[in-house]
Design a protein around this motif. Structure first.
Motif, PDB file in Angstrom:
ATOM      1  N   PRO A 152       0.917  -1.111   0.046  1.00 48.39           N
ATOM      2  CA  PRO A 152      -0.112   0.029  -0.036  1.00 48.39           C
ATOM      3  C   PRO A 152       0.770   1.341   0.045  1.00 48.39           C
ATOM      4  N   THR A 153       2.106   1.029   0.352  1.00 45.98           N
ATOM      5  CA  THR A 153       2.804   2.482   0.644  1.00 45.98           C
ATOM      6  C   THR A 153       3.917   2.480  -0.445  1.00 45.98           C
ATOM      7  N   LYS A 154       4.035   1.491  -1.495  1.00 43.20           N
ATOM      8  CA  LYS A 154       4.830   1.720  -2.452  1.00 43.20           C
ATOM      9  C   LYS A 154       6.232   1.597  -1.969  1.00 43.20           C
ATOM     10  N   SER A 155       6.401   1.002  -0.755  1.00 43.80           N
ATOM     11  CA  SER A 155       7.748   0.866  -0.122  1.00 43.80           C
ATOM     12  C   SER A 155       8.904   0.091  -1.042  1.00 43.80           C
ATOM     13  N   LEU A 156       8.142  -0.942  -1.679  1.00 49.05           N
ATOM     14  CA  LEU A 156       8.996  -2.063  -2.386  1.00 49.05           C
ATOM     15  C   LEU A 156       8.693  -1.483  -3.910  1.00 49.05           C
ATOM     16  N   MET A 171      -4.859   0.141   9.218  1.00 52.58           N
ATOM     17  CA  MET A 171      -4.401   0.203   7.835  1.00 52.58           C
ATOM     18  C   MET A 171      -5.566   0.718   6.763  1.00 52.58           C
ATOM     19  N   HIS A 172      -5.947   1.682   6.920  1.00 48.45           N
ATOM     20  CA  HIS A 172      -7.152   2.479   5.918  1.00 48.45           C
ATOM     21  C   HIS A 172      -6.424   2.660   4.921  1.00 48.45           C
ATOM     22  N   ASN A 173      -6.432   1.379   3.811  1.00 51.40           N
ATOM     23  CA  ASN A 173      -5.609   1.574   2.754  1.00 51.40           C
ATOM     24  C   ASN A 173      -5.355   2.870   1.928  1.00 51.40           C
ATOM     25  N   ARG A 210     -13.845  -0.518   2.845  1.00 55.30           N
ATOM     26  CA  ARG A 210     -14.513  -1.265   1.699  1.00 55.30           C
ATOM     27  C   ARG A 210     -13.609  -1.046   0.517  1.00 55.30           C
ATOM     28  N   CYS A 211     -12.332  -1.543   0.611  1.00 57.82           N
ATOM     29  CA  CYS A 211     -11.645  -1.376  -0.610  1.00 57.82           C
ATOM     30  C   CYS A 211     -12.056  -2.450  -1.982  1.00 57.82           C
ATOM     31  N   GLY A 212     -11.689  -2.080  -3.116  1.00 57.33           N
ATOM     32  CA  GLY A 212     -12.054  -2.963  -4.150  1.00 57.33           C
ATOM     33  C   GLY A 212     -11.008  -4.011  -4.104  1.00 57.33           C
ATOM     34  N   ILE A 213     -11.691  -5.195  -4.474  1.00 58.90           N
ATOM     35  CA  ILE A 213     -10.736  -6.713  -4.335  1.00 58.90           C
ATOM     36  C   ILE A 213     -10.947  -7.346  -5.739  1.00 58.90           C
ATOM     37  N   HIS A 235     -10.832   0.023  -8.433  1.00 59.12           N
ATOM     38  CA  HIS A 235     -11.393   0.855  -7.606  1.00 59.12           C
ATOM     39  C   HIS A 235     -10.590   1.908  -6.856  1.00 59.12           C
ATOM     40  N   PRO A 236     -11.183   3.167  -6.828  1.00 51.07           N
ATOM     41  CA  PRO A 236     -10.363   4.343  -6.204  1.00 51.07           C
ATOM     42  C   PRO A 236      -9.568   4.175  -4.988  1.00 51.07           C
ATOM     43  N   LEU A 237     -10.328   3.354  -4.099  1.00 51.23           N
ATOM     44  CA  LEU A 237      -9.862   3.317  -2.780  1.00 51.23           C
ATOM     45  C   LEU A 237      -8.872   2.143  -2.653  1.00 51.23           C
ATOM     46  N   SER A 238      -8.528   1.408  -3.447  1.00 47.21           N
ATOM     47  CA  SER A 238      -7.484   0.225  -3.427  1.00 47.21           C
ATOM     48  C   SER A 238      -6.185   0.679  -4.414  1.00 47.21           C
ATOM     49  N   ASN A 239      -6.541   1.094  -5.636  1.00 47.88           N
ATOM     50  CA  ASN A 239      -5.667   1.562  -6.463  1.00 47.88           C
ATOM     51  C   ASN A 239      -4.616   0.271  -6.874  1.00 47.88           C
ATOM     52  N   GLY A 240      -5.198  -0.729  -6.939  1.00 47.71           N
ATOM     53  CA  GLY A 240      -4.436  -2.274  -7.187  1.00 47.71           C
ATOM     54  C   GLY A 240      -3.841  -2.588  -5.795  1.00 47.71           C
TER      55      GLY A 240
END
Lengths: 188, 739
Positions: free
Chosen positions: A139-143, B223-225, B62-65, B83-88
């Motif tokens: 999630p942080t693009k640390s990697l 972890m609020h993504n 509620r992230c996109g999976i 999904h804009p809340l997960s961005n992959g």
């Protein structure tokens, strides 16, 4: 013969929060058996209250250019692949653990099925032009996955002007993992 | 040893659900074994794989999976790139969905409590019998006592169908615990100050900010993504972070400055920051003059709170307070104070959140890059209105500033619990809330309430503690096996509508909530949920300009990105009573509360006791993931620890890694021991433990007895009489060493 690719990683510990998403992504991607993992997270805190500092690191096999595991493998199971990664050929591995003793990074384990296992840098994904599971989930693009033969400018810019280190360089292993220290200030 | 659960229960004994009725069996264990411990490297595309896009249910973000299925089984879950809340990208809990669906402890059949020879036990029931039984009980209670004798406690996204069913039945008592202690105070505070809520994700332009103050907000552990993604990107761009927290959190580890503030003194600190901004003329005078009301009242209130005075209260040196206020002003308007979540700590959570809202106003950061922003929603035109019977308005919360715009909430969950204890409530319908371990008045109070109602129905996927007290257990399938309502009401940078859709068929004899609610509605003879869920979703998506078929492909429908920033010379309007940002709140004043935030002192720990602070681990969402074998595999996830400063450890002769029991100020002793973590990362007047461990239900085979339960140790609670929120930071513990 020059290698076609030379994959490694640039790991930005300034942004890593140690959430372990990389560990779980690896486990499901690579069906790592229960009780084992190919990557892991270290949270290192230094100082005394209230002057403290912290570094979070997602660690794994360092895919060394001079890998002791390859040197000490009696059967040739541990080997360098054409893409700069270090791999284990399961059918040639006898599970003798010489590589476990040789690895300065404690990156290997004996799989319950008898062979030695470790981070493959998701070779099956690299071969398809995909990033590793841990890089793509982070999630942080640390990697950051980098082909050091043709490093993309973004990855180089990331390291530019910052305190960057490699682990246990004195062991002469020439690891392919570069760490941007958490001591660096935000921004450039 | 005080094994407090089960005590005080006469009418409703806790029943251990026989393993006969759970999914667990040799066959199931092998199945999960295969899923989790295959031996080859997975290949992303070998022709047998399909990918289904949906959204996660492991937390409210509620992230996109993207669920990857091979041979009929989900083998991995990744973040949806659409999904804009997960961005992959995804947090560990999202990836951990496979541990939820393939949990061998899952509820497999409807269960009915019965008494034979004085002993209560569960028996397996058919769906028809279970639905008939539930409908009959609800109907009889409504006939005898009226609809106000029935309430639903809910958490999670599947509750909407049950709400429709209850509304059609004339029942209007709905409560979700998260309003009480998490988002309620912040929501109300921003609403009354700015005329709109701060939202989820919160409307702070983190990514473009230069300087953000956080008060006890544990990003990274929370972890609020998307917020974590933005903080990381912010750091890469040069964002400076300041963290006020009694504990050196992961976020404090990223901060330019960590201020180990004395717990319970945030408002004093915020007032002191305002004091410096005002006395040193550092606030945005033009913005305040044009867009706010009540500044003079604020100035009069904070005048006394000099940095020196605040230093005595907060333990933070006056020069640090001045420096931070000056930096905040220097970087403004690209500076912000983050509202955080879990915003009710004492009885003054709404005032604390108001102080945060006001600091942002003084920075003049509204609709400015790096400041507070107002995201937009994807607007779905409403369909033909459904005519429900009139329900009783007087059942609404008794607290004057309780939310009145959130249909999922008509009262605080503590009000429901109190009504059950008082005998006013006869039936409790629980959707996804593990009441004994979730309700903020502590386990003992929650159990008293559960023991006092005539009928308790529970809808859940796993045998949580609450299911042990139920008269009927209705096993829902997991979020990976069902449709739910569209996630379409949330404002964000890119407005979106997200679809939850089944990835695989429901396992065992479990059913989706939408079907359970429909069966109940039919049995009750009420008009609700006439369309099957696919027709319902398709109609709604067609109104939004798409269709179910279309949205199934990516799981989302995207709108035009929000125009976030103020134009030069743009006149701002606010939907508050005055049309301005209300630094002094007319709503609070009219309801008889302080119009500007005031600091009140909270009690200190008794001698030898320590204030209990709580938080999260990134791989745990409390009840949802407690029994998740996949997530709990890591030693760092498996149990909670009690964080203790080395000086405190020395005083109590505690060593690192030692197991101790905790005893609170009321004499309640944790039924399970907890591991001591001796660390420099915490003040000497507090200890810290992650909430959501120490489960006492043996049918949660994995979670049982791991760590200590925080909820068990809550004996004090403080109700905010304005918003009806509940804080529980006035609980203190000491240590009992193992004999």
């Amino acid at each position: 013969m020059a290698k076609q690719k030379n994959y490694g990683m640039v790991i930005d510990t300034r942004v890593c929060v140690g959430c372990s998403a990389c560990v779980y992504a690896c486990k499901s991607e690579n069906s790592v058996p229960e009780g084992y993992c190919r990557d892991w997270v270290v949270q290192e805190t230094n100082g005394t209250y209230p002057k403290l500092s912290m570094e979070n690191r997602s660690e794994r096999c360092q895919h060394c250019e001079k890998a002791p595991c390859v040197t000490y493998c009696p059967t040739g199971a541990s080997h360098y692949a054409e893409d700069g990664t270090v791999q284990v050929n399961r059918s040639r591995c006898t599970g003798c653990k010489a590589c476990l003793a040789a690895c300065p990074y404690d990156a290997r384990f004996v799989h319950p099925e008898g062979y030695v296992d470790k981070c493959s840098l998701c070779k099956h994904r690299l071969d398809q032009g995909l990033e590793t599971a841990c890089v793509s989930v982070c999630p942080t693009k640390s990697l950051n996955l980098v082909d050091f033969n043709e490093p993309d400018q973004e990855a180089l810019a990331l390291m530019n002007g910052k305190e960057v280190y490699r682990q246990k360089e004195h062991a002469g292993t020439r690891p392919s993992l570069y760490w941007i220290s958490a001591r660096n200030k935000p921004g450039v | 040893m005080n094994m407090s659960h089960g005590q005080d229960l006469n009418r409703r004994d806790f029943i251990k659900i026989s393993s006969l009725f759970l999914a667990g069996s040799a066959a199931m264990s092998t199945q999960i074994g295969r899923t989790l411990s295959g031996n080859g490297d997975a290949l992303a595309d070998d022709g047998r794989e399909r990918v289904v896009h949906s959204f996660c249910e492991h937390c409210f973000w509620r992230c996109g999976i993207a669920a990857h299925v091979r041979d009929g089984k989900i083998y991995k879950i990744t973040g949806s790139e659409h999904h804009p809340l997960s961005n992959g990208r995804l947090c560990p809990r999202g990836t951990g969905g496979i541990g939820q669906i393939y949990d061998p402890d899952r509820l497999a059949h409807p269960l009915i409590r019965e008494k034979k020879g004085g002993k209560a036990s569960y028996r397996k029931a058919s769906w028809d019998e279970a639905i008939t039984y539930t409908a009959e009980k609800l109907y009889k209670i409504k006939e005898a006592y009226g609809p106000q004798a029935i309430a639903m406690l809910h958490h999670g996204f599947g509750y909407t169908f049950f709400k429709e069913m209850f509304k059609a039945f004339g029942v209007n008592k709905f409560a979700k615990p998260s309003y009480d202690f998490c988002c309620g105070p912040s929501h109300q505070a921003f609403l009354f100050t700015y005329g709109h809520e701060i939202g989820t994700p919160e409307g702070i332009d983190i990514i473009n900010s230069k300087y953000i103050l956080f008060f006890g907000t544990h990003y990274g552990e929370n972890m609020h993504n998307t917020a974590v993604q933005e903080i990381a990107e912010g750091i890469r761009r040069g964002l400076k972070i300041v963290v006020f927290d009694p504990r050196f959190s992961t976020l404090a580890g990223k901060a330019e400055k960590w201020l180990p503030i004395k717990p319970g003194t945030d408002i004093a600190m915020m007032q002191a920051l305002m004091n410096v901004l005002i006395t040193e003329n550092l606030y945005d005078k033009q913005f305040v003059a044009e867009n706010t009301v009540g500044f003079d009242e604020l100035r009069a209130e904070v005048e006394r709170m000099t940095p020196e005075k605040a230093a005595e209260i907060t333990d933070i040196p006056a020069e640090d307070i001045r420096e931070i206020a000056r930096n905040f002003a220097r970087y403004a308007p690209a500076a912000a104070v983050h509202p955080g979540r879990r915003t009710q700590w004492y009885a003054d959570g709404a005032q604390r959140s108001r102080a945060i809202a006001i600091l942002n106003a003084l920075a003049g950061n509204y609709k400015m890059p790096g400041g507070m922003v107002k995201y937009e929603k994807y607007k779905i035109p409403k369909g033909a209105p459904h005519h429900y019977p009139e329900y009783e308005k007087e059942v609404w919360s008794k607290y004057p500033l309780f939310t009145d715009i959130k249909p999922e909430n008509t009262m605080g969950s503590h009000e429901v619990i109190q009504q059950a204890i008082d005998g006013e409530l006869k039936a409790l319908f629980v959707y996804g809330v593990n009441v004994p371990e979730t309700i903020t008045m502590g386990r003992k109070t929650a159990l008293k309430a559960l023991g006092n109602v005539d009928f308790l129905a529970v809808v859940d996927t796993l045998p949580m503690e609450v299911t042990g007290y139920a008269d009927i257990v209705l096993p829902e399938c997991t979020y990976l096996e069902r449709y739910d309502e569209l996630d379409g009401g949330r404002p964000y940078r890119t407005p979106f509508v997200a679809l939850r859709q089944p990835v695989v068929e429901p396992m065992f004899d479990s059913k989706p909530g939408n079907q359970i609610a429909r069966m109940l509605a039919d049995k009750l003879g009420v008009h609700a949920l006439e369309d099957d869920v696919e027709t319902y979703l398709d109609k709604k998506l067609k109104r939004a300009g798409s269709s179910l078929e279309e949205v199934r492909k990516t799981g989302v429908l995207l709108g035009k990105p929000t125009d976030l920033y103020r134009k030069t010379g743009e006149k701002l309007t606010f939907e508050t009573p005055s049309g301005k940002i209300e630094i002094a709140s007319s709503k609070f004043r009219d309801a008889g509360f302080d119009a500007v935030p005031r600091y009140t002192k909270h009690p200190d720990a008794p001698e030898g006791f320590y204030r209990v602070l709580t938080g999260r681990k990134p791989m745990l969402t409390f009840g949802r993931t407690a029994n998740n074998r996949f997530l709990n595999e890591l030693p760092t996830a498996r149990e909670n620890e009690i964080w203790v400063n080395p000086q405190v450890a020395a005083k109590h002769q505690l060593s690192h890694g030692e197991q101790v029991h905790l005893k609170n100020q009321a004499g309640v002793v944790s039924e399970f021991p907890i591991k001591v973590k001796v660390t420099e990362r915490i003040r000497q007047d507090a200890v810290y433990m992650v909430h959501g461990y120490g489960h006492y239900f043996k049918k949660l085979k994995w979670a049982y007895g791991k760590g200590a339960s925080h909820n068990q140790l809550i004996s004090n609670y403080d109700i905010d009489t304005s918003t009806g929120a509940v804080g529980f930071e006035n609980n203190f513990v000491t240590f009992i060493k193992e004999a």
